[in-house]
Design a protein around this motif. Sequence first.
Motif, PDB file in Angstrom:
ATOM      1  N   UNK A  64     -11.957  -2.642   0.132  1.00 26.85           N
ATOM      2  CA  UNK A  64     -10.620  -3.206   0.317  1.00 26.85           C
ATOM      3  C   UNK A  64      -9.975  -3.542  -1.027  1.00 26.85           C
ATOM      4  N   UNK A  65     -10.746  -4.128  -1.922  1.00 21.27           N
ATOM      5  CA  UNK A  65     -10.223  -4.467  -3.250  1.00 21.27           C
ATOM      6  C   UNK A  65      -9.783  -3.204  -3.986  1.00 21.27           C
ATOM      7  N   UNK A  66     -10.596  -2.149  -3.875  1.00 18.33           N
ATOM      8  CA  UNK A  66     -10.251  -0.881  -4.516  1.00 18.33           C
ATOM      9  C   UNK A  66      -8.970  -0.298  -3.922  1.00 18.33           C
ATOM     10  N   UNK A  67      -8.847  -0.339  -2.591  1.00 16.31           N
ATOM     11  CA  UNK A  67      -7.648   0.188  -1.944  1.00 16.31           C
ATOM     12  C   UNK A  67      -6.397  -0.584  -2.358  1.00 16.31           C
ATOM     13  N   UNK A  68      -6.503  -1.907  -2.419  1.00 16.18           N
ATOM     14  CA  UNK A  68      -5.360  -2.722  -2.836  1.00 16.18           C
ATOM     15  C   UNK A  68      -4.969  -2.419  -4.278  1.00 16.18           C
TER      16      UNK A  68
ATOM     17  N   UNK B  38      -1.288  -0.852  -5.505  1.00 14.62           N
ATOM     18  CA  UNK B  38      -0.411  -1.413  -6.539  1.00 14.62           C
ATOM     19  C   UNK B  38      -0.074  -0.356  -7.596  1.00 14.62           C
ATOM     20  N   UNK B  39      -1.078   0.401  -8.025  1.00 21.02           N
ATOM     21  CA  UNK B  39      -0.857   1.438  -9.041  1.00 21.02           C
ATOM     22  C   UNK B  39       0.097   2.504  -8.524  1.00 21.02           C
ATOM     23  N   UNK B  40      -0.143   3.002  -7.305  1.00 19.96           N
ATOM     24  CA  UNK B  40       0.710   4.047  -6.732  1.00 19.96           C
ATOM     25  C   UNK B  40       2.123   3.513  -6.509  1.00 19.96           C
ATOM     26  N   UNK B  41       2.244   2.250  -6.130  1.00 17.40           N
ATOM     27  CA  UNK B  41       3.558   1.626  -5.938  1.00 17.40           C
ATOM     28  C   UNK B  41       4.362   1.651  -7.235  1.00 17.40           C
TER      29      UNK B  41
ATOM     30  N   UNK C   4      10.418   2.496  -2.014  1.00 19.09           N
ATOM     31  CA  UNK C   4       8.975   2.254  -2.073  1.00 19.09           C
ATOM     32  C   UNK C   4       8.543   1.284  -0.977  1.00 19.09           C
ATOM     33  N   UNK C   5       9.335   0.240  -0.738  1.00 13.30           N
ATOM     34  CA  UNK C   5       9.011  -0.713   0.327  1.00 13.30           C
ATOM     35  C   UNK C   5       9.084  -0.023   1.689  1.00 13.30           C
TER      36      UNK C   5
END
Length: 343
Positions: free
Chosen positions: A11-15, A19-22, A64-65
Motif C-alpha cells: 500500500x505504501x508503495x502504491x501511494x 503521488x509520483x504519477x500525479x 488529474x483529479x
Amino acid sequence: MPTEKSYRNTFILLLFVLVIIFLVNISLGSVYIPLKGIFSSLINGEVEKESWRAIVYNYRLPKAITAIIVGSGLSISGLLMQTLFRNPLAGPFVLGISSGASLGVAILILGASFLGASISSFSFSNFGLAIAASLGAFLVLSAVMIAAIKVRNTMSILIIGLMFGSLTSAVISILAYFSSASQLQQFMFWSFGSLGNLSWSEIFALSVTFIIGISLVVFIIKPLNSLLLGENYAKSMGVNVKSTRNIVLIATSLLTGVITAFSGPIAFIGLAVPHLTKLLFSTSNHKILLPAVAISGAIIMLICDSIAQLPTSEFTLPINAITSLFGAPIIIWLLVRKRKIYY
C-alpha cells in the motif's frame, strides 16, 4: 501467504507511485512545466512564467483529479460487479447504466433537430450533456432496481442489464441513422471519453457522488466476502443477500452513472483493474481489495491520461483508445503468466 506487513508495504508503495504519477501527469502536456514550477503554482509562490499557474489551476490539476476519481470509481464498480455476479467478465457497464447515459446524450445531440433550437444550443454545453447522461442513467437504474425487486436470481439481473444495454444501443443506432454528419461527429467525440473538460464546480459534484458511492460500499465489506462463496453460503452466515445486492446495484449505478455523465464512457478500467489488483495482492478480502483497487485504478488512469496527452504536442488522443491499447496487453500477459484469479 502474504502477511499484514507485506500488504502495508505494498500500500505504501502504491501511494508513493500515485503521488509520483500525479505530479508527472501535471507536468506533461503541450507545455512542459518542471516540478518546481508545479509546487510554486500550488502554493502560490513565485513561478518562472505566470502562464504556468493558470495552466496548472485551470486545466491540468482539475484533469488529474478527475482521472483519479474516474479510475478509482470505475475500478471499484468493476470489483463490485465481479463479486456480485461471481463472473470475471463482469464490469461496471453490465447493468446498462452506461448505455442509459449514452442514450440520454444521444437524444440530446442526435435528436436536437427535433427538440428545438434552444435544446440544440443546450446540447453543446458540458452541463447539458451531464444532465442528459444522468437522466438516461437514472432511468435505466430505476428499471434495473424494479427488476431486482421482482427477480430473485442474481444472474437474471445480469441478463436484464445486458438486454437494457442492447435496447438502448438499438435506439441510439436509429437516432444516428437520421442524424446529420455534424451531430454524429459531436456524439462520437463524447463517446471517446474526456477528462479535461470539467470545471471546479463539476468536479465538486463528481466528488460528492463518488464519496456517497464509496460510503455505501464500506458498510457491506463483510457481506461481499461471503458472496464470493455463493448466495446460499452468504445466507447461512446471516447475510441479507437482497439488501446487499441492492446496495451494490445502487453504489455501482451512482459511480458509473456520474462518471459516464461527466467523462463519457471509458472502457477497460473497470473490467481489468480488479484482476490486476488481485494478482498483485493475492487475496479476495474486500477490506484489502477495495482501497487497493481504488489506488490502482487511479494510477492506471493517470498513466493512460499522460500517454494520451502526447507530451510536447498540442494534440490529445481519445482516452478510451489509450486505456484499451495500453492496458489490455498487460492484463493478458499477467493472466497468462499467473493464471489464478481470486473469486
